[in-house]
Write an enzyme that holds these catalytic residues in place. Structure first.
Site, PDB file in Angstrom:
ATOM      1  N   GLU A 114       0.886  -1.173   0.000  1.00 45.28           N
ATOM      2  CA  GLU A 114       0.000   0.000   0.000  1.00 45.28           C
ATOM      3  C   GLU A 114       0.915   1.211   0.000  1.00 45.28           C
ATOM      4  OE1 GLU A 114      -1.411   3.267   1.111  1.00 45.28           O
ATOM      5  OE2 GLU A 114      -1.905   2.357   3.045  1.00 45.28           O
ATOM      6  N   CYS A 157      -2.209   8.708   3.149  1.00 47.16           N
ATOM      7  CA  CYS A 157      -2.248   8.261   1.753  1.00 47.16           C
ATOM      8  C   CYS A 157      -3.646   8.419   1.166  1.00 47.16           C
ATOM      9  CB  CYS A 157      -1.805   6.802   1.657  1.00 47.16           C
ATOM     10  SG  CYS A 157      -0.086   6.528   2.139  1.00 47.16           S
TER      11      CYS A 157
END
Length: 464
Positions: free
Chosen positions: A234, A268
Site C-alpha cells: 500500500e 495516503c
C-alpha cells in the site's frame, strides 16, 4: 536515520535506541519460526480470546499511547486517541469474524463429481512469519490492520516500524505479550532500513507487507520477487475529490477540509486534488478556502488544535518545494503557502494551503502532497472531471460528490482507484477491502480479502 523519538512540535530528541545486532536478529527469527509451529495449531477461539484481551488493554491505555503517538509524529492528540479506539474496534472485528472468513469452502457438487472425487474442499492455512514494514503516519493503525488478521489466521508477525516511532513500535510488541500471545507471536525489530533485505531473504520469513513510499515499495517488492515471496503493498495516493453540480456544495466543502487535513494532511487516502465542476466552482472554492483558513494550527497536545506539525523537518521541506515550484510556475495561492505565523522558529509546521490554476508542468500536478496542501481544479464537464481524476500515477481511493445516479455509475466504471466514496470522505473499515491500483500498490488489506492474503489456499481432494 537514527532510531529515535524526536518531538516534531519543537525538534527535541526525547529517546534514542540502538539498532538490533545480527545476533539478536537471528534469535528473534528463530523464535518466530519456533513459535509458529505451535501457534498455527491453536484454535480460532483461543486466538480470539487473546485478541479481545489486547483490544481491552488498548482501550484502557488509549490516553497514554495517544500522547506517545503525538509526541513521536505530531498528530493532534484527539486524533491519536481516535486511532487507538479504531484499532481496538478492528481487533474485535477480526476476533469475531476470522473463523467465518477462513472457513473451509466446498465447490459445487457437479464440479466435485466431474473431477472424479468424493469430496473436495478449499482450506486456508497460515504461511508462517510475515515481515511488516510500516510507516509513521498512523503508527498504531497501519500495524494493527496487518497484525489482527495475520494473528487470527495463525501467522506470526515481525514488525519493522518507521525509525521515528520506536516507542509506539515497542508498545505494540508489549501489548500483544501482555494480552497473552506466546513469545514470538509478534516481535518488534528495531532496525534500520538496511537490515530489511537480509531478513526478507531469510527462508524462515514467508511473506511481507509494506505501507509506505513508492521507492520503499519497489525495494521490498524487488527482493521478495527475487525470493518468490508473497507481498502486499500500500503505497502513495493522490486521491481526487470530485464535486458535480447536483452535490450539496456546503457539505462537500466542509467535508473537503477534513478530508484534506486529517492527520495534518499526512495520509495516503487523504483527498489531495479537488476537481470541481465549473457550475459550482466559485461557491465551492469560497467555502473551502474559508474552512481551511479557520483551522487552528498549534501544539498537537492541545485539545483544540486542528493542525499540528509535520512529522519531520525533511517532510516539511519536501512540501515547501512542491508549493514553491507551483507558485513559480503560475499557480495561485488561495490561502497558506508558507510557514504559519508564530511557528517559524520551532517545530515543523506548515499552514493549511490551497493552490489553484494548476498546470501539468508543475510538480504538484503529479507528485503526492504529504501535508495540508490542496490543489483545486476546474472541470468543464463529467468527461474532464474523470480525465483529471485519472491523470495521476496513483490509484488508491477517490471521493465523488453527486446525486445523479447516471453520473455515479460512470464514475464507478471509469475511475482508476481501489475505492469510490460517494458524498463522503474516504475511510478504512475492517469489514471492507482496502488497497489501490497503479503506483499505489497491489493486494488488499482488511475484510476477508485481507486475511486471506497471507494464507496458503489449499485444495483438498478425496478420491471416490
Amino acid at each position: 536515520m537514527p532510531i529515535a523519538t524526536v518531538n516534531p512540535a519543537n525538534g527535541e530528541t526525547l529517546k534514542t535506541y540502538d539498532a538490533l545486532g545480527a545476533e539478536e536478529i537471528e534469535r528473534r527469527l528463530a523464535t518466530a519460526e519456533t513459535t509458529f509451529r505451535d501457534y498455527r495449531t491453536t484454535s480460532f477461539a483461543e486466538r480470539a480470546r487473546l485478541l479481545h484481551r489486547a483490544a481491552d488493554l488498548l482501550d484502557e491505555e488509549r490516553d497514554d499511547i495517544g500522547r506517545v503517538m503525538t509526541t513521536e509524529m505530531g498528530k493532534p492528540v484527539k486524533q491519536a486517541r481516535a486511532e487507538a479506539a479504531k484499532c481496538a474496534k478492528s481487533m474485535r472485528w477480526y476476533a469475531d469474524h476470522a473463523e467465518e472468513l477462513l472457513a473451509d469452502e466446498e465447490p459445487a457438487d457437479s464440479d466435485v463429481k466431474d473431477s472424479g472425487a468424493s469430496r473436495v474442499l478449499v482450506r486456508y492455512r497460515p504461511l508462517g512469519p510475515v515481515l511488516a514494514v510500516m510507516p509513521w503516519n498512523f503508527p498504531l493503525w497501519q500495524v494493527v490492520r496487518f497484525a489482527a488478521p495475520a494473528l487470527m489466521a495463525g501467522n506470526v508477525g515481525l514488525l519493522k516500524h518507521a525509525s521515528n516511532v520506536p516507542q509506539t513500535a515497542l508498545y505494540l510488541e508489549d501489548l500483544f505479550r501482555r494480552a497473552g500471545f506466546p513469545e514470538g507471536c509478534f516481535q518488534t525489530l528495531l532496525i534500520g532500513s538496511g537490515a530489511v533485505e537480509g531478513i526478507l531473504r531469510d527462508p524462515r520469513v514467508k511473506a511481507a507487507t509494506l505501507t509506505g513510499s513508492e521507492p520503499a515499495g519497489r525495494a521490498v517488492a524487488s527482493v521478495a520477487g527475487d525470493e518468490v515471496k508473497k507481498t502486499v503493498l500500500e503505497l502513495g495516493g493522490s486521491d481526487p475529490f470530485v464535486v458535480m453540480p447536483s452535490a450539496d456544495v456546503d457539505r462537500a466543502a466542509r467535508t473537503a477540509v477534513t478530508a484534506r487535513v486529517q492527520n495534518n494532511g499526512q495520509s495516503c487516502i487523504a483527498a489531495k486534488r479537488f476537481i470541481v465542476h465549473t457550475d459550482v466552482f466559485d461557491a465551492f472554492a469560497e467555502r473551502f478556502t474559508a474552512g481551511m483558513k479557520a483551522l487552528k494550527v498549534g501544539d498537537p497536545l492541545d485539545e483544540d488544535t486542528d493542525i499540528g506539525p509535520l512529522s519531520t523537518e525533511q517532510g516539511r521541506g519536501d512540501l515547501e518545494e512542491l508549493v514553491d515550484d507551483a507558485v513559480e510556475n503560475g499557480a495561485t495561492v488561495l490561502c497558506g503557502g508558507e510557514r504559519p505565523e508564530g511557528f517559524t522558529e520551532h517545530g515543523w509546521y506548515y499552514a493549511p494551503t490551497i493552490l489553484t490554476d494548476i498546470t501539468p508542468e508543475m510538480r504538484v500536478h503529479q507528485e503526492e502532497t504529504f501535508g495540508p496542501v490542496a490543489t483545486l481544479y476546474r472541470a468543464a464537464d463529467l468527461d474532464e472531471a474523470v480525465a483529471l481524476a485519472n491523470d495521476t500515477p496513483f490509484g488508491l481511493s477517490s471521493n465523488v460528490w453527486t446525486n445523479d445516479e447516471a453520473e455515479a455509475d460512470r464514475f464507478v466504471r471509469d475511475l482508476e482507484a481501489g475505492g469510490v466514496f460517494f458524498n463522503g470522505m474516504t475511510a478504512s473499515h475492517p469489514a471492507f477491502p482496502f488497497g489501490g491500483v497503479k503506483r499505489s500498490g497491489y493486494g488488499r488489506e482488511l475484510s476477508g480479502h485481507g486475511i486471506r492474503e497471507f494464507c496458503n489456499i489449499t485444495t483438498v481432494w478425496h478420491g471416490a
